[in-house]
Scaffold this motif. Structure first.
Motif, PDB file in Angstrom:
ATOM      1  N   ARG A   1      -8.663  -4.583  -0.490  1.00 27.73           N
ATOM      2  CA  ARG A   1      -7.249  -4.953  -0.583  1.00 27.73           C
ATOM      3  C   ARG A   1      -6.468  -4.452   0.618  1.00 27.73           C
ATOM      4  NH1 ARG A   1      -2.725  -5.627  -3.920  1.00 27.73           N
ATOM      5  NH2 ARG A   1      -1.667  -3.825  -3.056  1.00 27.73           N
ATOM      6  N   ALA A   2      -6.703  -3.173   0.961  1.00 31.28           N
ATOM      7  CA  ALA A   2      -6.008  -2.592   2.105  1.00 31.28           C
ATOM      8  C   ALA A   2      -6.391  -3.319   3.397  1.00 31.28           C
ATOM      9  CB  ALA A   2      -6.314  -1.106   2.222  1.00 31.28           C
TER      10      ALA A   2
ATOM     11  N   ALA B   1      -5.452   4.256   1.438  1.00 32.40           N
ATOM     12  CA  ALA B   1      -6.216   3.591   0.377  1.00 32.40           C
ATOM     13  C   ALA B   1      -7.419   4.441  -0.030  1.00 32.40           C
ATOM     14  CB  ALA B   1      -6.668   2.213   0.845  1.00 32.40           C
TER      15      ALA B   1
ATOM     16  N   HIS C   1     -13.346  -0.994  -2.723  1.00 33.93           N
ATOM     17  CA  HIS C   1     -12.071  -0.320  -2.955  1.00 33.93           C
ATOM     18  C   HIS C   1     -11.098  -0.573  -1.807  1.00 33.93           C
ATOM     19  CE1 HIS C   1      -9.310   2.720  -4.453  1.00 33.93           C
ATOM     20  NE2 HIS C   1      -9.249   3.199  -3.228  1.00 33.93           N
ATOM     21  N   LEU C   2     -11.645  -0.648  -0.570  1.00 35.05           N
ATOM     22  CA  LEU C   2     -10.788  -0.832   0.594  1.00 35.05           C
ATOM     23  C   LEU C   2     -10.395  -2.289   0.831  1.00 35.05           C
ATOM     24  CD1 LEU C   2     -12.280   1.503   3.361  1.00 35.05           C
ATOM     25  CD2 LEU C   2     -10.287   1.879   1.922  1.00 35.05           C
TER      26      LEU C   2
ATOM     27  N   VAL D   1       0.870  -1.173   0.000  1.00 35.03           N
ATOM     28  CA  VAL D   1       0.000   0.000   0.000  1.00 35.03           C
ATOM     29  C   VAL D   1       0.903   1.218   0.000  1.00 35.03           C
ATOM     30  CG1 VAL D   1      -1.706   1.313   1.297  1.00 35.03           C
ATOM     31  CG2 VAL D   1      -1.816  -1.168   1.288  1.00 35.03           C
TER      32      VAL D   1
ATOM     33  N   SER E   1      -6.935   7.233  -2.519  1.00 36.11           N
ATOM     34  CA  SER E   1      -6.736   6.913  -3.938  1.00 36.11           C
ATOM     35  C   SER E   1      -8.066   6.540  -4.601  1.00 36.11           C
ATOM     36  CB  SER E   1      -5.741   5.758  -4.075  1.00 36.11           C
ATOM     37  OG  SER E   1      -6.310   4.576  -3.564  1.00 36.11           O
TER      38      SER E   1
END
Lengths: 276, 290
Positions: B210-211, B177, B207-208, A275, B180
């Motif tokens: 992955r984070a 995150a 969208h979040l 990240v 972006s």
């Protein structure tokens, strides 16, 4: 384009954000305030927030009684020493992997990362016994060695992600102009790599400063850094809140300040570039 | 020609790191494996002998092991739930325009830089202490009986302390995150009549994801090895109520000097961590190709 926000909404969000921020920060604020109280004021009921007699005597007493600066210096030597040693080993490796990647570079990087996932208790006993036999228990040298090794993968990864962002064309241009490998490193790469190296240095000092498994298990009195020094307050006698607070404030202040400067790098360093 | 030259140089530059890490991994780990098959106590040197899987048998059938295993899992899960839900909410809040945004961010991130022994002692004494702690004062002010957190809810208390330390980490990553996220997409959804809640569920959460996965995996690696917080607050007690696997292995080997049993426990901890690491490595590896 940022979305337009009504002033009213911004006010409400501001109040909420500040309230939550102060709530999360409160334990630290309370510790700092308590460090300026007398021991009696520190446990007053109801608690005193600002209306107490401010004093600096706790700081003097912590230094006098337990030789605070020796432990502070141990922390400095261990965290800075292990970071510099780590950088010395890691910079060439990360440079080579970023600019001269081979077929197995990716595997090597992943393998290095996997060593970081080894839980410390898995190697606690051998390291303890090796250190005992080599006379490294309770020495700063011993801790520098251990912390260098446990942080080496993070250092290499961070540097690698920074170095990869340096455009390869610049190197090719330098090579065309007839620059040798060392001239290339010295005059082209180094200036571009310095910010990445500085961020890595900062984050790694923070991580080493706060490391509390090996520092607690491998030190006694002589080489104990601040983590172990503070832990000695866990079974205290008599009134000690103000002194505990003074010792704690001094232990976290330098790193808190460094940490605030490295917020952005923190995300990247601790997620191994996953990240940004 | 230059390529061959630089390739050799590259090998030469990489080898010190590889050799050091190889040594750091293989030497102590093989020693731990070797010890784990021995009857070996530091208090009675010279009586070491090969006993096969007996250490593992003792360790795995010890009631303390099950207590420690479930405590480890509860601690990891508890901290993950608090930090991810809290971190998402905080990230959403900090992503809004706010007066003094920089200062608020600094306040929220601060706990991450506090060394574990300091945060554990501050919480233990100045907040959770049943006589002089702030929580006790608050309880008395409301006419309630003060609660002795570390005696009656030790694991919960340790979970709270650790969650306070890791909340900033989750917040910071989720905020990064969130920043972006494509604002046009949100606006388009809004124009199509999507309310704030469905925008959150269908656009922000995916969208979040992955984070969030990264937060879960990295925190798990660190949380499996929580040690200092337990050592200075409860010493693993009362009984085994707040002992995790890391603390159990420490107690077995450095307090009871049972090298064999402690080593078997260490190997079990390594196996557990490997299961988590497997998934983490796959994620980061995928990212490396992108």
């Amino acid at each position: 384009m940022a979305r337009s926000v009504t002033p009213r909404r911004k006010m409400v969000v501001t109040v909420l954000a500040w309230a939550v921020g102060l709530l999360i920060f409160f334990p630290i604020l309370w510790t700092i305030l308590t460090s300026f109280k007398t021991e009696a004021d520190a446990i007053a009921s109801p608690p005193l927030f600002l209306g107490f007699d401010w004093t600096l005597e706790n700081y003097a007493e912590v230094q006098e009684r337990s030789d605070y600066f020796r432990h502070f210096w141990n922390s400095v030597v261990i965290s800075v020493g292990s970071t510099l040693l780590g950088l010395l080993i890691a910079i060439p490796s990360a440079w080579a992997m970023a600019f001269v990647p081979g077929r197995r570079t990716k595997d090597v990087l992943m393998w290095m990362l996997s060593t970081k996932m080894l839980p410390p208790v898995g190697v606690l006993i051998p390291i303890y016994l090796i250190f005992r036999d080599a006379g490294l228990l309770d020495t700063r040298t011993g801790l520098v060695i251990v912390l260098t090794l446990i942080n080496l993968p993070i250092i290499i990864w961070m540097l690698f992600t920074y170095f990869k962002e340096i455009p390869g064309e610049i190197l090719e241009a330098a090579r065309m102009d007839g620059a040798t490998l060392w001239a290339e490193i010295l005059h082209v790469l180094t200036p571009m790599a310095v910010p990445g190296i500085a961020s890595t240095l900062l984050l790694n000092i923070i991580l080493s400063w706060n490391e509390a498994f090996w520092t607690l298990n491998l030190t006694a009195a002589k080489a104990a850094p601040l983590t172990a020094f503070i832990a000695s307050y866990s079974s205290p006698e008599g009134l000690f809140y103000a002194k505990l607070s003074a010792a704690s404030t001094m232990a976290i202040a330098p790193i808190l300040i460094m940490g605030w400067f490295s917020q952005k790098q923190l995300v990247r360093g601790l997620t191994f570039g996953a990240v940004k | 020609m230059a390529t061959t030259h630089s390739r050799t140089a590259a090998r030469f530059m990489i080898s010190p790191s590889v050799l050091l890490l190889l040594g750091w991994m293989i030497v102590p780990l093989s020693m731990t494996i070797w010890f784990s098959f021995q009857s070996y106590n530091l208090l009675s040197p010279g009586t070491e002998e090969w006993i096969g899987f007996l250490n593992y048998e003792f360790f795995l059938t010890d009631p303390a092991f099950f207590a420690a295993l479930s405590n480890t899992l509860l601690l990891v899960l508890g901290v993950l739930v608090i930090t991810i839900i809290g971190g998402t909410l905080l990230a959403l809040l900090l992503d809004q325009p706010v007066f003094g945004q920089g200062v608020v961010r600094i306040l929220v991130i601060a706990p991450f830089f506090v060394m574990p022994t300091v945060s554990a002692l501050v919480w233990k004494n100045m907040f959770m202490n049943p006589v002089n702690g702030l929580f006790a004062h608050a309880a008395k002010a409301m006419g309630l009986e003060p609660f002795d957190f570390l005696a009656h809810a030790p694991l919960f208390s340790v979970t709270l302390i650790v969650a306070w330390q890791w909340l900033p980490f989750a917040t910071l990553i989720l905020l990064t995150a969130l920043q972006s996220l494509d604002q046009d997409q949100l606006e388009a959804a809004e124009m199509d009549g999507a309310g704030p809640f469905s925008r959150f569920i269908y656009i922000v959460v995916p969208h979040l994801s992955r984070a969030i996965t990264v937060v879960i995996l990295i925190q798990t690696i660190f949380l499996l090895s929580i040690f200092a917080e337990i050592l200075v607050t409860t010493n693993g007690g009362p009984g085994y109520a707040s002992t995790n696997i890391t603390y159990l292995v420490y107690a077995q080997s450095l307090l009871q000097f049972d090298v064999g049993g402690g080593s078997a426990g260490g190997i079990i901890a390594v196996i557990l961590a490997n299961i988590v690491a497997f998934f983490l490595m796959r994620m980061i590896g995928k990212n490396l190709e992108a």
